[in-house]
Design an enzyme around this catalytic site. Sequence first.
Site, PDB file in Angstrom:
ATOM      1  N   PRO A  70      74.667  37.883-167.460  1.00  0.00           N
ATOM      2  CA  PRO A  70      74.231  39.256-166.893  1.00  0.00           C
ATOM      3  C   PRO A  70      74.154  38.776-165.357  1.00  0.00           C
ATOM      4  O   PRO A  70      73.713  37.905-164.858  1.00  0.00           O
ATOM      5  CB  PRO A  70      72.982  39.247-167.571  1.00  0.00           C
ATOM      6  CG  PRO A  70      73.188  38.747-168.972  1.00  0.00           C
ATOM      7  CD  PRO A  70      74.381  37.268-168.526  1.00  0.00           C
ATOM      8  N   CYS A  71      74.322  40.138-164.592  1.00  0.00           N
ATOM      9  CA  CYS A  71      74.376  39.876-163.098  1.00  0.00           C
ATOM     10  C   CYS A  71      72.838  40.675-162.470  1.00  0.00           C
ATOM     11  O   CYS A  71      72.732  40.672-161.353  1.00  0.00           O
ATOM     12  CB  CYS A  71      75.752  40.337-162.418  1.00  0.00           C
ATOM     13  SG  CYS A  71      75.764  42.013-162.802  1.00  0.00           S
ATOM     14  N   GLN A  72      72.145  41.362-163.265  1.00  0.00           N
ATOM     15  CA  GLN A  72      71.109  42.170-163.073  1.00  0.00           C
ATOM     16  C   GLN A  72      70.100  41.348-162.233  1.00  0.00           C
ATOM     17  O   GLN A  72      69.760  42.187-160.992  1.00  0.00           O
ATOM     18  CB  GLN A  72      70.475  42.916-164.151  1.00  0.00           C
ATOM     19  CG  GLN A  72      71.367  43.918-164.867  1.00  0.00           C
ATOM     20  CD  GLN A  72      72.085  43.406-165.973  1.00  0.00           C
ATOM     21  OE1 GLN A  72      72.410  42.123-165.890  1.00  0.00           O
ATOM     22  NE2 GLN A  72      72.659  44.115-166.961  1.00  0.00           N
ATOM     23  N   PHE A  74      70.860  39.144-160.122  1.00  0.00           N
ATOM     24  CA  PHE A  74      71.351  38.938-158.938  1.00  0.00           C
ATOM     25  C   PHE A  74      71.858  40.027-157.990  1.00  0.00           C
ATOM     26  O   PHE A  74      71.985  39.759-156.692  1.00  0.00           O
ATOM     27  CB  PHE A  74      72.335  37.892-158.997  1.00  0.00           C
ATOM     28  CG  PHE A  74      72.096  36.816-159.869  1.00  0.00           C
ATOM     29  CD1 PHE A  74      71.180  35.829-159.456  1.00  0.00           C
ATOM     30  CD2 PHE A  74      72.464  36.561-161.367  1.00  0.00           C
ATOM     31  CE1 PHE A  74      70.884  34.467-160.397  1.00  0.00           C
ATOM     32  CE2 PHE A  74      72.120  35.396-162.120  1.00  0.00           C
ATOM     33  CZ  PHE A  74      71.181  34.563-161.679  1.00  0.00           C
TER      34      PHE A  74
END
Length: 322
Positions: A70-72, A74
């Site tokens: 998951p990138c949320q 960053f």
Amino acid sequence: MSATFIDLFSGAGLFSAGMIRAGFKPLLAVELAGDAAASYRRNVSDCIVNASVTDLTKIPRADVIIAGPPCQGFSTLGRRDPTDERNELSLSVLSWVKAAKPQVVVIENVPPFIASTHWQKLKRSLEALNFNVAVWELEAADFGTPQRRKRAFTVASKRAPCVAPRGRGRHVPAGDVLFDPARPLRTDDPMHIWPEPKGIAAERMPLIPLRGDRRDIIASAPELCPPSWFKIGCNATDAWGRMDADEPANTIRCTFQNPSKGRYLHPRQDRVLSLREGARLQDVPDDWVFEGRPYPVARQIGNGVPIKLAAAVARRISAHLT
């Protein structure tokens, strides 16, 4: 024999599809979201397991591990919260590396991930396992995707450092896939759907010209604008923006069917993009049908790695292994 791979945080399988195009064989994919896992099974392979990557204990040996944690926490489009508990999932890849003993590990994320303390810890841990770690920051439009989308790939190799692929010269405009005469959009396609504009949204859309945005609404019909628009001024100019068919699209986010979230109005019609049109901008073939209700489908599309970019990465990894 084909080189094998495991896909962690696989989503609907766009990265896997690129790997398969390059000749790799999927052994196992793991995805927590049930609708995304069902889409992977329907369109890519039945090797998918609907579970958390932290729950599985039986891990097969594989030549390559790919992962898109998951990138949320960053992403600059979100809160970029270093305390987001999902950030820790990027480190869960390490236990898979120890068990599967791959020759190459590829971790895909947004570019700010590379500046995080989580990435520094991940890099040190991979180096302690005798991997050479390289970072590729790649622009999807450079590899034939009709969309501007920068992604960072952390590529760890048991061999020499792996060199990034080179992009092609010409960028593909969005109109090439939205209006391809060889692939007319079918009215009976269950993916060619969009939320019908109603009320104030239906009044605003006709006021936005090609390449226009909410500033055009402010100028021509200020009564249709909330006070916040006047306070924001020239910021967030892609909001309520109409796509330019002659250029690659802006990044297709999970919210691409919401006109307030970006330049997602159709170039010629007064509506947002359909799910099929968003999928085409991610290089997804028209024979793919995603599982779930419209917003979860849009999320699956927006969370994916464009397939042409994924294939370019996969071909470079394949050459590195031979």
